[in-house]
Motif scaffolding. Sequence first.
Motif, short mmCIF file in Angstrom:
data_model
loop_
_atom_site.label_atom_id
_atom_site.label_comp_id
_atom_site.label_asym_id
_atom_site.label_seq_id
_atom_site.Cartn_x
_atom_site.Cartn_y
_atom_site.Cartn_z
N UNK A 160 0.84 -1.21 0.00
CA UNK A 160 0.00 0.00 0.00
C UNK A 160 0.87 1.25 0.00
N UNK A 161 1.90 1.27 0.84
CA UNK A 161 2.77 2.45 0.93
C UNK A 161 3.46 2.73 -0.40
N UNK A 162 3.91 1.68 -1.06
CA UNK A 162 4.58 1.88 -2.35
C UNK A 162 3.60 2.38 -3.40
N UNK A 163 2.35 1.94 -3.34
CA UNK A 163 1.35 2.47 -4.27
C UNK A 163 1.12 3.95 -4.02
N UNK A 164 1.03 4.34 -2.75
CA UNK A 164 0.85 5.76 -2.42
C UNK A 164 2.03 6.58 -2.93
N UNK A 165 3.25 6.08 -2.76
CA UNK A 165 4.42 6.81 -3.24
C UNK A 165 4.48 6.84 -4.77
N UNK A 166 4.11 5.72 -5.41
CA UNK A 166 4.09 5.72 -6.88
C UNK A 166 3.08 6.74 -7.40
N UNK A 167 1.93 6.81 -6.75
CA UNK A 167 0.93 7.80 -7.15
C UNK A 167 1.43 9.22 -6.89
N UNK A 168 2.16 9.39 -5.79
CA UNK A 168 2.70 10.71 -5.45
C UNK A 168 3.58 11.25 -6.57
N UNK A 169 4.33 10.36 -7.21
CA UNK A 169 5.26 10.81 -8.26
C UNK A 169 4.75 10.52 -9.66
N UNK A 170 3.45 10.31 -9.78
CA UNK A 170 2.85 10.11 -11.10
C UNK A 170 2.88 11.41 -11.89
N UNK A 171 2.98 11.33 -13.22
CA UNK A 171 3.06 12.56 -14.04
C UNK A 171 1.78 13.39 -13.99
N UNK A 172 0.67 12.81 -13.58
CA UNK A 172 -0.58 13.57 -13.51
C UNK A 172 -0.56 14.62 -12.40
N UNK A 173 0.36 14.47 -11.44
CA UNK A 173 0.39 15.38 -10.29
C UNK A 173 1.65 16.24 -10.33
N UNK A 174 1.58 17.34 -9.60
CA UNK A 174 2.74 18.23 -9.50
C UNK A 174 2.60 19.06 -8.22
N UNK A 175 3.71 19.55 -7.75
CA UNK A 175 3.70 20.39 -6.56
C UNK A 175 2.87 21.64 -6.80
N UNK A 176 2.17 22.08 -5.75
CA UNK A 176 1.37 23.29 -5.82
C UNK A 176 -0.10 23.03 -6.13
N UNK A 177 -0.47 21.79 -6.46
CA UNK A 177 -1.87 21.49 -6.74
C UNK A 177 -2.68 21.54 -5.44
#
Length: 456
Positions: A227-244
């Motif tokens: 689960x933790x690795x999925x959360x981290x993978x999603x954190x660094x997915x190209x769909x997201x970026x800092x400031x959202x």
Amino acid sequence: MIRAAVLLCLGLLLAGCNTVPLADTPTRAKITDSTLPPMKVFSTPHPSAPTRSNANIAADFLALHFRLESGRKLDYFTRFETPVTVRVSGDPPPSLEPDLRRLLTRLRREAGIDIRQIARGSANITIEVVSRAEIRRALPAAACFVVPNVSSFDEFRRDRRKPKTNWSVLRTRTRLGIFVPYDTSPQELRDCLHEELAQALGPLNDLYRLPDSVFNDDNVHTVLTGFDMLILRATYAPELRSGMTEGQVAAQLPALLARLNPAGTRQPAAPVTETPRGWIEAVQTALGPGANPGARRSAANTAARTAETLGWQDHRRAFSHYMLGRITQVTDPDAAQSQFQAALHYLSRDPATRLHAAYVVTQTAAYAIATGNGAQALREIDPMLDVAARAENGALLSTLMLLKAEALDLTGRPDEARSVRLDSLGWARYGFGSDWAVRAKMREIAALNPQNRGRG
């Protein structure tokens, strides 16, 4: 005599770090030459894929990223927007480097994060190894912690009250400091690396409702899970970026999680039950530092009543009973066993809580040994050995093995007992560290056995 021995069960508590955080700082609450067998280490990770609905995982993702442990709301999503470099400073013990290398390899393979260690120069994340005393002077309830925009403990002490170290004003992540102790067991140090590096990269919050995550202050899981690795993978997915904003991230999560975790799209969503601050504060009082025994018992009873009133049927209800059992076993060991059995009842409903159950079994099996029932102890312990090994928990695994050795002695199998006891010591050296700590654990568990009473 039996009652006195049963009270020793209290010494078998396997709490991880005390993680009662100060304000908004995420926290996770030397090996010497030894005459004991060589320390054993874990080599192959065994993460299990999350089994919950993506709808629930999306809610968890938002709660992990847009809240701090204090409950304070964060306005912006933040992460590193460049490849991440990590450097170690201070006086690291020998176990740190191999455990850190294994963790970085997992983050690259399982979370897809571009992260590497460097030997010198400026790094995005600096892991400074300091003494436990220094950490406790800074944050008395923390075993280790992470701070934004610092690269040394001196810089943290100098700037700790300045806006630069305030997570709530952060818009992106460029430089962070992680502070871990050198004078602790190899497992405790590794656990700090897992949680603090994960929080340096991603979520800043911990959620008691998560059954399968290090992002939970119950400290049951000590290495990063599937689960933790999925959360981290999603954190660094190209769909997201800092400031959202939270709304912007929420809009991306359904499609993002469907891509990363297609099995989660087929799972029905379960109701999300928030954990009230009153229950969290009761747990912190019961298990954290500073409270007297009466206050601990009162807080544990409050947590158990709250869990019952809210109708919880999950691991939080079980944790309430487990905690109450731990605290009451000194004064009423029989009543404590009733609490442990209640905990096991709720844990039996969810396969994801097998590790939680293994912790409870250290208490119930110890009681069975203290009352001379070795066969019962073996029935409880044997299924949990693989659970502890897969969780890479040397302290838990060695405790279960030492308990098993006493149970084998009770059932007339001394040769097997000697073999299991010897095999446990390498894991005990990883889990408990120093020779004196390992030997103290051995004596503590041996004293439970009625056959050993009166031998000095």
